[in-house]
Write a protein that holds these residues in place. Structure first.
Motif, mmCIF file in Angstrom:
data_model
loop_
_atom_site.group_PDB
_atom_site.id
_atom_site.type_symbol
_atom_site.label_atom_id
_atom_site.label_comp_id
_atom_site.label_asym_id
_atom_site.label_seq_id
_atom_site.Cartn_x
_atom_site.Cartn_y
_atom_site.Cartn_z
ATOM 1 N N GLU A 16 0.840 -1.208 0.000
ATOM 2 C CA GLU A 16 0.000 0.000 0.000
ATOM 3 C C GLU A 16 0.871 1.252 0.000
ATOM 4 O O GLU A 16 0.619 2.211 -0.730
ATOM 5 C CB GLU A 16 -0.921 -0.013 1.220
ATOM 6 N N HIS A 17 1.908 1.233 0.811
ATOM 7 C CA HIS A 17 2.859 2.347 0.893
ATOM 8 C C HIS A 17 3.481 2.610 -0.485
ATOM 9 O O HIS A 17 3.574 3.761 -0.930
ATOM 10 C CB HIS A 17 3.941 2.011 1.928
ATOM 11 N N ALA A 18 3.913 1.544 -1.156
ATOM 12 C CA ALA A 18 4.540 1.688 -2.472
ATOM 13 C C ALA A 18 3.540 2.233 -3.498
ATOM 14 O O ALA A 18 3.872 3.137 -4.275
ATOM 15 C CB ALA A 18 5.104 0.344 -2.936
ATOM 16 N N ARG A 19 2.329 1.686 -3.521
ATOM 17 C CA ARG A 19 1.313 2.137 -4.480
ATOM 18 C C ARG A 19 0.971 3.611 -4.277
ATOM 19 O O ARG A 19 0.815 4.356 -5.253
ATOM 20 C CB ARG A 19 0.041 1.284 -4.350
ATOM 21 N N GLU A 20 0.863 4.042 -3.010
ATOM 22 C CA GLU A 20 0.541 5.446 -2.726
ATOM 23 C C GLU A 20 1.602 6.386 -3.289
ATOM 24 O O GLU A 20 1.311 7.546 -3.591
ATOM 25 C CB GLU A 20 0.416 5.668 -1.212
ATOM 26 N N ARG A 21 2.818 5.902 -3.434
ATOM 27 C CA ARG A 21 3.911 6.729 -3.938
ATOM 28 C C ARG A 21 4.182 6.496 -5.418
ATOM 29 O O ARG A 21 5.144 7.022 -5.982
ATOM 30 C CB ARG A 21 5.167 6.471 -3.107
ATOM 31 N N GLY A 22 3.364 5.661 -6.044
ATOM 32 C CA GLY A 22 3.530 5.392 -7.467
ATOM 33 C C GLY A 22 4.696 4.483 -7.791
ATOM 34 O O GLY A 22 5.201 4.484 -8.909
ATOM 35 N N HIS A 23 5.133 3.685 -6.819
ATOM 36 C CA HIS A 23 6.255 2.774 -7.032
ATOM 37 C C HIS A 23 5.744 1.353 -7.226
ATOM 38 O O HIS A 23 4.642 1.012 -6.800
ATOM 39 C CB HIS A 23 7.222 2.832 -5.852
ATOM 40 N N SER A 24 6.563 0.538 -7.852
ATOM 41 C CA SER A 24 6.142 -0.829 -8.163
ATOM 42 C C SER A 24 6.870 -1.898 -7.368
ATOM 43 O O SER A 24 6.570 -3.084 -7.500
ATOM 44 C CB SER A 24 6.363 -1.102 -9.654
ATOM 45 N N ARG A 25 7.814 -1.487 -6.516
ATOM 46 C CA ARG A 25 8.607 -2.473 -5.790
ATOM 47 C C ARG A 25 8.988 -1.962 -4.407
ATOM 48 O O ARG A 25 9.304 -0.784 -4.233
ATOM 49 C CB ARG A 25 9.875 -2.773 -6.596
ATOM 50 N N VAL A 26 8.957 -2.859 -3.442
ATOM 51 C CA VAL A 26 9.430 -2.564 -2.089
ATOM 52 C C VAL A 26 10.841 -3.133 -1.998
ATOM 53 O O VAL A 26 11.065 -4.310 -2.300
ATOM 54 C CB VAL A 26 8.511 -3.206 -1.024
ATOM 55 N N CYS A 57 6.875 -7.075 -2.642
ATOM 56 C CA CYS A 57 7.896 -7.185 -1.603
ATOM 57 C C CYS A 57 8.912 -8.297 -1.870
ATOM 58 O O CYS A 57 9.854 -8.467 -1.087
ATOM 59 C CB CYS A 57 7.238 -7.423 -0.247
ATOM 60 N N GLU A 58 8.709 -9.042 -2.941
ATOM 61 C CA GLU A 58 9.626 -10.141 -3.248
ATOM 62 C C GLU A 58 11.056 -9.618 -3.325
ATOM 63 O O GLU A 58 11.338 -8.649 -4.022
ATOM 64 C CB GLU A 58 9.242 -10.804 -4.562
ATOM 65 N N GLY A 59 11.952 -10.240 -2.569
ATOM 66 C CA GLY A 59 13.360 -9.854 -2.564
ATOM 67 C C GLY A 59 13.699 -8.672 -1.678
ATOM 68 O O GLY A 59 14.865 -8.280 -1.599
ATOM 69 N N ALA A 60 12.709 -8.105 -1.003
ATOM 70 C CA ALA A 60 12.980 -6.944 -0.135
ATOM 71 C C ALA A 60 13.821 -7.361 1.064
ATOM 72 O O ALA A 60 13.655 -8.445 1.616
ATOM 73 C CB ALA A 60 11.670 -6.321 0.336
ATOM 74 N N GLU A 61 14.716 -6.486 1.451
ATOM 75 C CA GLU A 61 15.495 -6.685 2.673
ATOM 76 C C GLU A 61 14.597 -6.348 3.865
ATOM 77 O O GLU A 61 13.846 -5.372 3.829
ATOM 78 C CB GLU A 61 16.711 -5.758 2.667
ATOM 79 N N VAL A 62 14.668 -7.165 4.914
ATOM 80 C CA VAL A 62 13.892 -6.914 6.124
ATOM 81 C C VAL A 62 14.870 -6.805 7.291
ATOM 82 O O VAL A 62 15.690 -7.697 7.504
ATOM 83 C CB VAL A 62 12.864 -8.038 6.397
ATOM 84 N N VAL A 110 9.471 1.989 5.254
ATOM 85 C CA VAL A 110 9.443 1.181 4.035
ATOM 86 C C VAL A 110 10.186 1.960 2.957
ATOM 87 O O VAL A 110 9.946 3.151 2.774
ATOM 88 C CB VAL A 110 7.995 0.897 3.584
ATOM 89 N N GLU A 111 11.077 1.276 2.243
ATOM 90 C CA GLU A 111 11.786 1.891 1.123
ATOM 91 C C GLU A 111 11.287 1.247 -0.167
ATOM 92 O O GLU A 111 11.101 0.030 -0.220
ATOM 93 C CB GLU A 111 13.291 1.710 1.283
ATOM 94 N N THR A 112 11.052 2.074 -1.180
ATOM 95 C CA THR A 112 10.475 1.595 -2.435
ATOM 96 C C THR A 112 11.281 2.083 -3.633
ATOM 97 O O THR A 112 12.101 2.987 -3.524
ATOM 98 C CB THR A 112 9.025 2.079 -2.575
ATOM 99 N N ALA A 113 10.996 1.455 -4.756
ATOM 100 C CA ALA A 113 11.646 1.873 -6.021
ATOM 101 C C ALA A 113 10.623 1.850 -7.144
ATOM 102 O O ALA A 113 9.636 1.209 -7.085
ATOM 103 C CB ALA A 113 12.803 0.936 -6.354
#
Length: 113
Positions: A16-26, A57-62, A110-113
């Protein structure tokens, strides 16, 4: 088992955080887990790795930052860490009262790209 549901909620929130910012990946999720929360970071991370494939979120660092369980003195209002079998305020000796500090399991950022 609550770690599974926690991992699912983390993914939902991060997406949700990523979508709100127009990003496609966490790319990274930073968690805060209190020592008194009942959550195990290793279990949350394991479930995250299990359910994140195919999501943003696939591949995201946690990562995790742990917090100590804290008590508050009702007399001097000092906040202090709870120690095993020790509940008294280190400043005035009054028994401390429970707080929510150290019982959380939350997303810090949350960091996104």
């Amino acid at each position: 088992m609550h770690e599974y549901h926690g991992a699912v909620e983390i993914i939902e929130h991060a997406e949700e955080h990523a979508r709100e910012r127009g990003h496609s990946r966490v790319t990274k999720i930073n968690l805060v887990i209190g020592e008194g929360s009942g959550y195990s970071f290793e279990a949350v991370k394991g479930y995250f790795d299990e359910v994140s494939p195919g999501t943003m979120c696939e591949g995201a660092e946690v990562t995790v930052r742990t917090t100590k369980v804290m008590l508050r003195c009702p007399k001097c209002h000092e906040l202090f860490p709870k120690k095993p079998l020790q509940y008294d305020c280190p400043h005035c000796g009054t028994p401390g009262e429970p707080t929510d500090a150290g019982r959380e399991m939350a997303i810090d950022s949350v960091e996104t790209a």
